[in-house]
Scaffold this active site. Structure first.
Site, PDB file in Angstrom:
ATOM      1  CG  ASP B 852      -2.179  -0.301   1.060  1.00  0.00           C
ATOM      2  OD1 ASP B 852      -2.533  -0.299   0.015  1.00  0.00           O
ATOM      3  OD2 ASP B 852      -2.836  -0.380   2.104  1.00  0.00           O
ATOM      4  CE  LYS B 921      -6.542   6.029   7.808  1.00  0.00           C
ATOM      5  NZ  LYS B 921      -6.479   4.593   7.976  1.00  0.00           N
ATOM      6  CG  ASP B1080      -3.334   4.235  -3.034  1.00  0.00           C
ATOM      7  OD1 ASP B1080      -4.277   3.532  -2.897  1.00  0.00           O
ATOM      8  OD2 ASP B1080      -3.318   5.393  -2.522  1.00  0.00           O
TER       9      ASP B1080
END
Lengths: 353, 1166
Positions: B852, B921, B1080
């Site tokens: 990741d 986050k 991604d």
């Protein structure tokens, strides 16, 4: 990894939020003329004992009417949305016969619909509890009288919201058949009282209001009886050119008393949304025969229904009186023709503002 | 029109079989209506009234007269029908006197042999140059902007003509063309493309006379013929073996207009037969002519892709693990699926107990469906006849559309749509669009069958498999290169219909459903003399002030469907993964599914700008993305059967929300009671209503989740024990997606866990370690630890891992606590197998292992700005432990808070102890992708509401405060990010204000344009209701500046991350790796992780070593500031362009970060 399958959400790009915050600088009107205030006191209190009545006054502003009401011995609850006025109101409490309570709250923004959590400062339940106001049954008399001037920019929105509250017995109508005494613009006033005789004005709102309430015109007040308040204290011609014109309109005082019989038959807070949908649907194509609407609204045999309410299949929505709509609805609700009576489904979007 | 007798004769031959059928059907129908009356009449004639019962006699006589009159009417009607159908316009009215002169003699009945000559003359005249006056008129016409409503009409006409030509009804097309041409006003609607379409129709039939007519009309309308017009004329001549002189003249004129004959063969997409005819004509006129040879496919010259397309160096592209004959067989299976247009899949829902009620319901449904099919067929035929008649009156009706597919196919499409109509109904606009699309897709597939394309595809594909099969020897090369080396295989050029046309057709079909589908008033009672009622209702729903038309099924029908609980689901072919490797992407028109067309670039329906830009691209420029997409699609998948069993067990039981298995409807919350005792107060009713509404809302949400899971799991079950492929395409920024929507590797944790690589690879020396690390990553437990520590942790909890693998539902259920429980479980099982095998290094693993990017968007910003501080916080710099940008932001925010709290800010004091990584986050992550303060506040508000001990009355104020602090911290940490974002936004703002949408080209060569425009509205009228179509992608509208400027930074970063992914994919492929990605997050076999990691870092460095921002500035300057582009601007807009030029010159300053460090950073992707 965290990601979003969809392309960028557009909603985030829009900074604008709903109407609440945007209209801070919107001018408000207050009763400025003492004579007008005296007339109003007469209209509001009628011939009943003033001390037994609760008058809820929206945005009293400088408190001209408040004073007059108190002088007449009424119990007044002032809902003032503008902080700066509150200090002006408090002295009134002292030297009058009546009783005054002041709440800092915008009456017209109370109990927003379809919000999961309602902040306590805009929740009628919390506020009324503080004020010690108790609910009475629907069949009892009028527990509270409300007086207000509808903010001209949101007249329609507010009138719709009140309708939803009324039919669903929520917000102020939890407390019984609350009577509204409202100043509205001429345009909305004409629409509120319209009947099939004025096809240009007769619309969904007229039907729903007249079915729910006894709508009574009290009197007209010239614009000069009102004062105007803006946030910065004065009206700028260039910016508020349009609003100045609007503010020079005369206002119409209307009394709306919910009918005792509104929920005595089959219409109830459980199914009022179907009734709303029925009326809206009929006015969607107001000149189409009513039978065509019934065919896409209900599974019950339309001919039979129309016979029961003594209407011709060829009649159009625009020619039905408000009580005809209620009768139509009640008849379908009562019919034992079919298990499923309505094609309509509950849908929350139907009622958003 | 005054047609001569000879003409009449010709006209009669024009009738087409299809039309005849319709006509006969109509006549049959009329006859059927008439029959009983005729029979009655006959009886009466047989037994004339006797006696003197005069009253009876009179009555009968009167009746007889009425019936005779009716019969006569029927006959007349029949006759009228027949006549109407036969008169078609053929000869146009030519408005231009000079041109009209050439047609005159024919009317006087010249002998046939000179007719040819005369036609040739007419053509000659038509070919002549326009006089300057006419040219002016033409220019004026062109300059006039076309109104939206006219445009819709033109689209309708064009589609009408195209469908006529497809169904062999050129005379009808011609007739309608002539009718409108003859009327001066209506002529305005006709465009060159329409004339060309009809001309091509005639050319294919070799009908020279009619072709000349159209050519004349085209000229007469003041249009100037283009290459297509000439190609049609020449093709026609080629088919008829026209005399040399005529062809020569035509060619000469064409060249004078600036079209070289070579262009006919290079610039047009031609079907093989057309091409041959065209060539015949050209060669006849110029015997020396040879069509230009197929140019050797140009090679992509991008510096980033140099290594990929170089012929040197080691190449070991992966082969599939399957032998040739297996693949061959799979191809035919997939072909079969696509030809049959839909796939039936067994539902995995628990089968109902076959009670009498269920059996009865199924029987009723069956009987009703049979009845509906008959009825639909009847209504369809009737509609077709009516529309046919209207078409013959000169209107571009939907008639030819209704001829595209067989009647049976239409009925089956309608029956399918009826089956999946949701109980709460579907907006008509959606339903119509869906129906229109289904017809279009089926038509396009059918076209490929008709033109023999399917057969050729079969041959070509089996050659292609030589490259992929495990047991063949072919020099390694890219699939696209290999496919191209096998020679051209042109699919017929297919133009999709515009959205209004789709809607018109769909609306008509929906109306058929409403008309035809009925059921008895009471389903329970046995069928008899009961009155029928419709199954579908057209109702309006009101969304604030809007009114939306909805088709809703009768509740009794919904109830019947629920009771019957039928066990099959039907999917469109493109909703199911493929059973053989997808076609390689060779151009934007061909790739992915075998027959169903797939867009290379997905976009909302009605977006044309992406397609236009891609078409303008030189073919070699797109090689990078084409090859990357091909390769992503070539990965073979299989279902993890063991895991599927476990999921199904929970799914058929009560579901489990925390594990992402949605519960069945029986688990939905129920109100305490549905009805109140009589005499309840309105307030009680109001409360019950609230309760009911809440339950209903939850139930509906549950239902939609449940259906989604049902589709996914049923497809997984359907594909169990099979190998399958997920063809890919991309969005307008180059991000890649698998095409099948329900079951793919992009979905939730559950969906991902169900999939594994069909091809296994031995773990090798380090594979097991990577499996373990992957396992710990999935649990989310050791985010801050080094790889070594994660590995050690895995060994520490090995007991738990093995228990999870062995007793997933009965053991200690360690896996259930993980961030990604199902993937964790799948990984536990893989680890268990590996550690228990005699030689773990030789264990064949199918499990995809992920790497990741850590906050990938910020990684790209930091690299673009060479920002050292930012780079370190998102792991671009080597470090012993992974850096956590979210935690850092949280720390920074906490510092600000303490300061404010000290200064006495109430909200800062309240927030003490509540600022955590979790709270910030989501906002940090999405800031890069353009989230605004408004959106960010909502995200934080949600987090704060989840905190049970946070004083909820402060939520609004606190979220407002926090979002400001998060933005502030990010600005301090990523200084260059902000500068770049600002620069991009400002440029987009200026470009948009000057009136353009923002465009750029990715480092891999994909042309990008932002499809954000002001709203345009178009009405599609007629039928059940008018539909207002709003579009925000309409290029003719001004750009939506807010969206253009806010969208540019995130879209630009996405175009970079997609470039990075594609580069990694291509280089991994060259090294023989299996590689797939979820944006991604990169996947490969455990054994290949080190190689993939190396490639991933190398390519990131190479990508950012390019002068990306400089190139962007250069491109924008050329595109928007050049002399040619500002020519047509107003002076105010020119000022904007000058400002843009200045902005583009002052690029944001970059820092001192050494990009090369990325190579050594362990936690860059991990």
């Amino acid at each position: 990894s965290d990601f979003n399958i969809e392309p960028l959400p557009d909603s985030d790009l829009e900074e604008s939020s709903p109407w609440t915050s945007r209209n801070r600088s919107e001018p408000t009107r207050h009763i400025a003329c003492k004579k007008a205030a005296r007339n109003l006191v007469r209209d509001l209190l009628e011939h009943q004992n003033p001390s037994r009545q609760i008058i809820l006054e929206c945005n009293p502003g400088p408190g001209i009417l408040t004073g007059a009401l108190l002088k007449a011995g009424a119990r007044v609850v002032a809902f003032e949305s503008e902080k700066t006025f509150i200090p002006h109101l408090e002295p009134l409490q002292r030297n009058m016969d009546g009783e005054l309570q002041v709440v800092h709250c915008d009456f017209f923004k109370m109990d927003p619909r379809y919000q999961e959590v309602v902040r306590p400062d805009v929740s009628s339940q919390a506020i009324f509890q503080n004020l010690g106001i108790k609910a009475v049954p629907w069949s009892a008399g009028v527990p509270i009288k409300v007086f207000g001037i509808l903010p001209y920019k949101h007249e329609r929105r507010i009138l719709w919201k009140i309708l939803f509250d009324l039919y669903s017995c929520e917000s102020i109508y939890r407390y019984g058949r609350v009577e509204l005494n409202m100043f509205v613009s001429e345009k909305e006033f004409r629409k509120l009282i319209a009947t099939p005789k004025r096809p240009d004005l007769y619309q969904v709102m007229a039907v729903l209001w007249q079915v729910a309430c006894d709508v009574k015109f009290l009197h007209m007040e010239p614009w000069s009886s009102f004062s105007v308040h803006t946030e910065n204290g004065h009206l700028e011609k260039s910016k508020h050119g349009e609003s100045v014109n609007l503010l020079k309109q005369n206002l119409y005082l209307v009394r709306m008393t919910p009918r005792r019989t509104l929920f005595t038959e089959n219409l109830s807070p459980l199914n009022y949304d179907i009734f709303f949908h029925l009326v809206k649907h009929c006015f969607g194509k107001r000149n189409a025969p009513i039978i065509r609407h019934l065919r896409s609204l209900s599974t019950v045999d339309p001919i039979n229904i129309l016979r029961q309410i003594r209407k011709n299949p060829g009649d159009t929505a625009a020619r039905m009186y408000p009580h005809d709509f209620k009768k139509l609805f009640e008849t379908i609700e009562q019919s034992e023709d079919s298990v499923f009576k309505w094609i309509y489904d509950y849908c929350p979007e139907d009622m958003e503002f | 029109s005054a047609a001569s007798p000879r003409e009449q004769h010709v006209l009669r031959e024009w009738g087409h079989a299809e039309l005849l059928e319709v006509l006969e059907a109509r006549v049959r129908q009329l006859r059927a209506e008439g029959t009983p009356e005729m029979r009655v009449k006959k009886v009466q004639v047989d037994r004339p009234p006797q006696g003197h019962s005069s009253r009876w006699a009179q009555k009968l006589e009167a009746e007889k007269r009425v019936k005779q009159r009716r019969q006569k009417e029927v006959d007349q009607q029949k006759q009228a029908l027949t006549q109407e159908f036969w008169t078609l316009h053929k000869e146009p009215k030519i408005w231009n006197k000079k041109l009209a002169g050439y047609l005159q003699p024919s009317k006087k009945g010249t002998p046939t042999n000179s007719e040819e000559k005369q036609l040739a003359q007419a053509l000659q005249a038509a070919l002549g140059r326009l006089s300057s006056r006419e040219a002016e008129a033409l220019a004026r016409k062109k300059a006039k902007a076309v109104e939206a409503q006219i445009l819709v009409l033109q689209q309708k006409f064009l589609a009408f003509f195209e469908c006529c030509v497809c169904t062999g009804q050129v005379p009808l097309a011609h007739h309608v063309l002539v009718t409108h041409h003859n009327n001066g006003d209506r002529q305005q609607v006709l465009t060159l493309h329409m004339y060309n379409t009809v001309m091509l129709g005639w050319a294919r039939k070799g009908s020279f006379r009619e072709l000349v007519y159209v050519f004349l009309m085209l000229k007469d309308a003041g249009l100037s013929p283009d290459l297509c017009s000439y190609a049609a004329a020449l093709q026609c001549m080629g088919r008829r073996d026209q005399d040399v002189r005529t062809i020569q003249r035509c060619l000469k004129q064409m060249m004078e207009e600036g079209f070289q004959p070579q262009l006919l063969f290079t610039d047009l997409v031609l079907e093989e037969e057309d091409r041959a005819a065209l060539l015949r004509a050209v060669v006849k006129a110029e015997p020396a002519f040879r069509p230009p040879p197929q140019a050797p496919s140009p090679v992509n010259t991008s510096t980033l892709l140099k290594d990929i397309y170089s012929k040197e160096g080691p190449v070991s592209y992966p082969k599939l693990h399957l032998p040739l004959d297996t693949l061959q067989d799979l191809f035919y299976q997939q072909l079969h699926v696509e030809l049959s247009s839909s796939v039936c899949v067994q539902s995995v829902e628990k089968a109902p107990v076959m009670s009498k009620e269920v059996i009865e319901a199924r029987k009723t449904l069956q009987a009703l469906r049979e009845q509906w099919e008959v009825e639909l067929l009847r209504v369809l035929r009737e509609t077709k006849a009516t529309m046919g008649r209207q078409a013959y009156e000169g209107q571009p009706t939907l008639y030819p559309f209704l001829c595209l597919l067989s009647e049976g196919e239409f009925v089956s499409i309608l029956m399918q749509v009826l089956k999946v109509l949701p109980a709460q109904g579907e907006p008509l606009i959606q339903l119509a669009h869906n129906l229109g699309l289904r017809v279009l897709n089926r038509h396009l597939v059918k076209q490929k069958q008709v033109t023999n394309h399917v057969q050729k595809l079969g041959q070509r594909y089996s050659q292609y498999l030589q490259l992929l099969a495990s047991d063949t020897q072919v020099a390694p090369c890219l699939p696209r290169e290999y496919w191209e080396s096998l020679g051209p295989l042109e699919a017929p050029a297919q133009q999709p219909w515009s959205v209004p046309v789709l809607l018109q057709l769909g609306k008509q079909l929906a109306e058929l459903l409403v008309q035809a589908v009925q059921m008895p008033r009471s389903l329970a009672a046995r069928q008899g003399a009961q009155r029928s009622i419709p199954v579908l209702y057209h109702v309006y729903s009101f969304r604030s002030y809007r009114q939306v038309g909805i088709l809703k099924p009768h509740p009794a029908f919904t109830h019947l469907l629920e009771t019957a609980a039928e066990p099959t689901l039907t999917f469109e072919t493109t909703e199911v993964p493929m059973l053989c490797p997808p076609l390689p992407w060779t151009s934007l028109h061909s790739g992915a599914y075998l027959l169903s067309s797939t867009k290379l670039m997905r976009a909302t329906e009605g977006t044309t700008q992406h397609q236009r830009l891609l078409e303008q691209c030189p073919p070699a420029q797109l090689h990078g993305p084409l090859d990357a997409l091909t390769q992503l699609g070539n990965c073979a998948w299989r279902v993890n059967g063991h895991l599927l069993d476990l999921v199904l067990q929970i799914f058929r039981d009560k579901g489990c929300m925390p594990l992402g298995v949605p519960p069945p409807r029986s688990e939905a919350p129920r109100p305490a009671r549905y009805q109140l005792p009589p005499g309840s107060t309105p307030v009680h009713k109001s409360e019950l209503r609230k309760e009911l509404a809440r339950c209903l809302k939850v139930a509906r949400e549950m239902h939609s989740l449940r259906s989604e899971a049902l589709y996914r799991l049923s497809l997984a079950q359907h594909l169990r024990h099979r190998v399958f492929w997920l063809p890919h395409n991309m969005d307008f920024r180059g991000r890649t997606y698998p095409c099948p929507p329900h079951f793919n590797h992009l979905g939730s944790d559950l969906a991902r866990a169900l999939l594994e690589f069909a091809e296994g690879r031995p773990l090798g020396p380090r594979g097991l370690d990577w499996l373990k690390i992957h396992l710990i990553n999935l649990t989310g437990l050791k985010k801050g630890d080094s790889l070594r520590m994660r590995l050690a942790f895995a060994d520490e909890v090995m007991e738990e891992i093995l228990d999870s693998a062995d007793n997933p539902l009965t053991g200690r259920k360690w896996w259930m606590e993980a961030d990604e429980p199902w993937q964790t479980l799948a990984c536990c099982m893989e680890v268990a197998h590996a550690v228990r095998s005699p030689d773990p290094a030789a264990y064949i693993s199918h499990l995809p292992v992920h790497q990741d990017g850590s906050c990938n968007g910020l990684q790209h910003y930091a690299a673009l700005g060479r920002d050292s501080v930012g780079a370190a916080s998102v792991n671009l710099t080597p470090s012993d432990l992974p850096q956590d940008v979210y935690r850092e932001v949280a720390t920074q925010v906490e510092e600000f808070r303490q300061q404010d709290a000290k200064e006495g800010l109430r909200v800062a004091q309240v927030l003490e102890g509540f600022i955590s990584r979790k709270v910030v986050k989501q906002t940090v992550m999405t800031v890069v992708y353009g989230v605004t303060r408004y959106g960010g506040r909502l995200q934080i508000e949600k987090r704060l509401r989840e905190l049970s001990d946070f004083p909820q009355e402060f939520v609004w104020e606190a979220s407002h405060y926090l979002v400001r602090q998060v933005f502030k911290s990010l600005q301090e940490m990523f200084t260059s990010t902000r500068a770049i974002q600002h620069w991009l936004t400002e440029s987009a703002n200026l470009i948009s204000h000057a009136g353009w949408p923002v465009e750029w080209v990715t480092p891999l060569g994909i042309p990008i344009i932002q499809p954000y425009h002001r709203e345009s509205k178009v009405q599609v009228k007629g039928g059940l209701q008018s539909i207002t179509l709003t579009s925000s992608v309409d290029e003719s509208q001004k750009p939506n500046t807010l969206k253009q400027k806010n969208g540019f930074p995130p879209n630009f970063i996405h175009s970079l991350d997609s470039s990075h992914m594609m580069l990694t994919a291509l280089h991994c492929y060259r090294k023989g790796l299996i590689f797939v990605s979820v944006h991604d997050c990169f996947w490969t076999h455990a054994a290949d992780i080190p190689t993939m990691n190396e490639v991933c870092r190398e390519q990131f460095v190479r990508l950012h070593s390019q002068p990306i921002l400089e190139d962007l500035a250069k491109f924008l300057k050329k595109r928007f500031c050049s002399v040619s582009s500002i020519k047509s601007l107003k002076s105010s807009e020119r000022a904007l362009v000058t400002k843009l030029q200045e902005t583009l010159q002052s690029l944001p300053k970059t820092g001192t970060f050494d990009l090369g460090q990325v190579i050594r950073s362990t936690y860059f992707f991990s």
